[in-house]
Design a protein around this motif. Sequence first.
Motif, mmCIF file in Angstrom:
data_model
loop_
_atom_site.group_PDB
_atom_site.id
_atom_site.type_symbol
_atom_site.label_atom_id
_atom_site.label_comp_id
_atom_site.label_asym_id
_atom_site.label_seq_id
_atom_site.Cartn_x
_atom_site.Cartn_y
_atom_site.Cartn_z
ATOM 1 N N ASN A 57 0.896 -1.320 0.236
ATOM 2 C CA ASN A 57 0.029 0.064 0.101
ATOM 3 C C ASN A 57 0.672 1.152 -0.178
ATOM 4 O OD1 ASN A 57 -2.425 1.293 -0.025
ATOM 5 N ND2 ASN A 57 -2.502 1.742 2.149
ATOM 6 N N GLN A 58 1.743 1.486 -1.038
ATOM 7 C CA GLN A 58 2.453 2.559 -1.174
ATOM 8 C C GLN A 58 2.912 2.765 -2.446
ATOM 9 O OE1 GLN A 58 5.938 1.533 1.247
ATOM 10 N NE2 GLN A 58 6.634 -0.307 -0.036
ATOM 11 N N PHE A 59 3.348 4.105 -2.731
ATOM 12 C CA PHE A 59 4.036 4.374 -4.054
ATOM 13 C C PHE A 59 5.797 4.486 -3.942
ATOM 14 C CE2 PHE A 59 -0.142 6.572 -4.549
ATOM 15 C CZ PHE A 59 -0.491 5.683 -5.465
ATOM 16 N N ILE A 60 6.428 3.987 -5.047
ATOM 17 C CA ILE A 60 7.832 3.888 -4.934
ATOM 18 C C ILE A 60 8.318 4.727 -6.318
ATOM 19 C CG2 ILE A 60 9.975 2.495 -5.022
ATOM 20 C CD1 ILE A 60 8.224 0.430 -3.496
ATOM 21 N N LEU A 61 9.198 5.692 -6.001
ATOM 22 C CA LEU A 61 9.904 6.407 -6.990
ATOM 23 C C LEU A 61 11.318 6.047 -7.090
ATOM 24 C CD1 LEU A 61 9.754 8.665 -9.222
ATOM 25 C CD2 LEU A 61 10.108 10.330 -7.321
ATOM 26 N N ASP A 62 11.633 5.619 -8.091
ATOM 27 C CA ASP A 62 12.939 5.301 -8.610
ATOM 28 C C ASP A 62 13.691 6.376 -9.328
ATOM 29 O OD1 ASP A 62 15.454 4.306 -8.861
ATOM 30 O OD2 ASP A 62 14.782 2.355 -9.904
ATOM 31 N N LEU A 63 14.287 7.171 -8.813
ATOM 32 C CA LEU A 63 14.931 8.393 -9.579
ATOM 33 C C LEU A 63 16.400 8.190 -9.966
ATOM 34 C CD1 LEU A 63 13.885 11.212 -10.830
ATOM 35 C CD2 LEU A 63 15.038 12.222 -8.588
ATOM 36 N N ALA A 64 16.863 7.999 -11.338
ATOM 37 C CA ALA A 64 18.210 7.630 -11.847
ATOM 38 C C ALA A 64 18.899 8.750 -11.644
ATOM 39 C CB ALA A 64 18.059 7.275 -13.283
ATOM 40 N N THR A 100 25.489 13.611 -2.182
ATOM 41 C CA THR A 100 23.944 13.632 -1.863
ATOM 42 C C THR A 100 23.344 14.913 -1.391
ATOM 43 O OG1 THR A 100 24.528 11.182 -1.205
ATOM 44 C CG2 THR A 100 22.401 12.343 -0.258
ATOM 45 N N SER A 101 24.653 15.875 -0.980
ATOM 46 C CA SER A 101 24.141 17.020 -0.364
ATOM 47 C C SER A 101 23.513 17.811 -1.556
ATOM 48 C CB SER A 101 25.452 17.844 0.322
ATOM 49 O OG SER A 101 26.657 17.849 -0.914
ATOM 50 N N LEU A 102 23.597 17.679 -2.834
ATOM 51 C CA LEU A 102 23.185 18.361 -3.749
ATOM 52 C C LEU A 102 21.473 18.091 -4.110
ATOM 53 C CD1 LEU A 102 26.288 18.400 -6.327
ATOM 54 C CD2 LEU A 102 25.517 20.144 -4.683
ATOM 55 N N LYS A 125 16.076 7.078 0.356
ATOM 56 C CA LYS A 125 17.498 6.232 0.439
ATOM 57 C C LYS A 125 18.079 6.094 -1.016
ATOM 58 C CE LYS A 125 15.607 1.758 0.294
ATOM 59 N NZ LYS A 125 15.437 0.269 0.879
ATOM 60 N N ARG A 126 19.316 6.177 -0.833
ATOM 61 C CA ARG A 126 20.267 6.211 -2.090
ATOM 62 C C ARG A 126 21.040 5.051 -2.506
ATOM 63 N NH1 ARG A 126 24.248 11.042 -4.174
ATOM 64 N NH2 ARG A 126 24.205 10.303 -6.344
ATOM 65 N N HIS A 184 21.129 5.731 -7.693
ATOM 66 C CA HIS A 184 19.622 6.077 -7.865
ATOM 67 C C HIS A 184 19.037 6.470 -6.497
ATOM 68 C CE1 HIS A 184 18.512 3.782 -11.867
ATOM 69 N NE2 HIS A 184 19.960 4.529 -11.746
ATOM 70 N N LEU A 185 18.152 7.265 -6.411
ATOM 71 C CA LEU A 185 17.509 7.657 -5.510
ATOM 72 C C LEU A 185 16.077 7.114 -5.323
ATOM 73 C CD1 LEU A 185 17.340 9.639 -2.875
ATOM 74 C CD2 LEU A 185 15.944 11.123 -4.401
ATOM 75 N N LEU A 186 15.818 6.440 -4.158
ATOM 76 C CA LEU A 186 14.498 5.644 -3.937
ATOM 77 C C LEU A 186 13.446 6.097 -2.788
ATOM 78 C CD1 LEU A 186 13.392 2.855 -5.281
ATOM 79 C CD2 LEU A 186 14.190 1.785 -3.298
ATOM 80 N N VAL A 187 12.593 7.087 -3.146
ATOM 81 C CA VAL A 187 11.706 7.437 -2.258
ATOM 82 C C VAL A 187 10.448 6.432 -2.181
ATOM 83 C CG1 VAL A 187 10.264 9.763 -1.911
ATOM 84 C CG2 VAL A 187 12.422 9.669 -3.454
ATOM 85 N N THR A 188 10.077 6.227 -0.863
ATOM 86 C CA THR A 188 8.988 5.370 -0.416
ATOM 87 C C THR A 188 7.821 6.496 0.167
ATOM 88 O OG1 THR A 188 10.494 3.463 -0.375
ATOM 89 C CG2 THR A 188 8.437 3.405 0.634
#
Length: 454
Positions: A299-306, A313-315, A350-351, A357-361
Motif C-alpha cells: 500500500n505505497q508508491f515507490i519512486l526510482d529516480l536515476a 547527496t548534499s546536492l 534512500k540512495r 539511484h534515489l528511492l523514495v517510498t
Amino acid sequence: MVRITESLIRQRAEHNNCEIFSLEEISLHQQEIERIEYIDKWCRDLKILYFQNNLIPKIENVGRLKKLEYLNLALNNIERIENLDSCEFLKKLDLTVNFVGELTSVESLKHNVHLQELFLVGNPCCEFGGYRKFVIATIPQLKSLDGKEITRSEQLQALQDYPIVQQEVVEQQQAYILKRTKEKEALQKSSEEKENNKLDHRQNIESKQSNSDEEENKHETNLDEDEMNRKFWEEPTNYTPESRLEVHRHIEKIRKFKDKDKNQDKQKPRRTLITSEGRVLNVNEPKIDFALTDDEENNQFILDLAVYRHMDTSLLDIDVQPTHVCVLVKGKVFQLVLPGEVKPDSSSAKRSQTTGHLLVTMPKTQEVVKAKPKSTSRTRSATSTKPHTQATRTTQHSEKLEVDPSKCLSADLSNIVAERKSVAQGPFKFHQQKEPGRISDDFQDNPEVPPLMD
C-alpha cells in the motif's frame, strides 16, 4: 580603481611558490592599477618590478626597495621623476610613453650612482631643444639614453653646453607647464558641462518612461547610448593623463553595460511549477530517467529516480507533498504528480551505493482491505470400514478434516499406521519379506510347536 592587494601579488608570484617575502621579481602589467602601494612593505627583496601599461600618475612607495635594480613604468600617466633616490642599486629605469614634462626632475636621479640606462622616449620633454644634452650633463653616470649609447665625446660636449642648454630647457618647461594648466582648466570645464548634459539626458529618459511602454523606452535608451558612444570617439581631444584616464573609464563603463545585458539575456524566466488555478505540473529539468511503481501489497508508491552516480547527496533536496513529490537535483527541479494521496510524514528516501539511484517510498493515505482466498473443506464420516481415515486433497484447493470434539473424546492411535508384520533380519544377510498367504513347498506344520509372538 584597481588596488594592489596581497592576493594579487601572491597570484603573480606563482614562480616563487606564492611566497612574497622572498620575492625578487614580479610583473603587475596591464592590471589597470592607479597607485603604487604596499610593495615596499611586503616585498623588500625585489630586484625587478614591472608596472607597464597601467594608470599610475606618480612614482611613490618604492623607497624601501634597496635591492631594486630594474623598474619598468612604461605606458603610465607619470608627469614627474621623483622618490627614487633611496633605490641605491637602481641600474635601469624605463619611463617610455608617459607625460614627463618637467625635464629638470631628472636631477633627482643624480644620487642613483649605479643608474646606467634611462628611457624617456615618448614623453613631452623629449621635444625640448637640448633635451639629450641636458640629461647627459645632469646624470653623468648614464651609459645609455633611450636605447642609444652615450659616448665620451658626447658627454664632454654636453658638459660644455650645459649652462646654455639648461636655460633653454627651463624656458620650454615653463611654457609647457602653463599649457598644461590651461588644459586642466579646460578639461574641468568640459567635464562639468558633460555632467550637466548627462543629468538632462537622465531626466529626459525618466520622463519618457512615464509616457511610453517599457520595450519602446529600452530601444530609445539603447539608441541614445550608441549615439553617445559614437560622439565620444569622434570628439577630438588632446593626449593628456586626464584624457587617457577618461578613455579608460568610458571603456570600463561600456564593458560593464554589455556584461549586464548579457547576464540579463542569460537569465531564463522562472519555470512554473503550480498554475494560478492550483494545478501541479510535471517538470523534469535535469532530464533524468525515473520510474513510479504502485506497490499494492504494501500500500505505497515507490519512486526510482536515476540520479547521477557520482553526484554528492548534499546536492539533492526532497520535498514530499500529499499529491506530488519534488526533488531538486543540483538546483534543477524534478516534480511528479502522484496518482493518489500519500503520507508525507511517513515517507522515506534512500540512495543506492552502487547505482546512485534515489528511492523514495511514500505510503498511501487510504489503506486497501483485501479479501482472503476461500478454502473448501470436506467432512469425512468416522464410521469407515477401513482401518484408518485418509484425507483426500484436490489439485486446485487444499482440504482440511473437520472433527466434532463431542463425538470423539480421544484419538485412536492404533489405526493411524497400517498394520504390518515385522521381518527378522540376520546379522550378515537381509531376509526378503514373504508375501502373506503364501506357503513354501517344503513347509511342514508341527502342532506341538507354539506360535511365534509378534
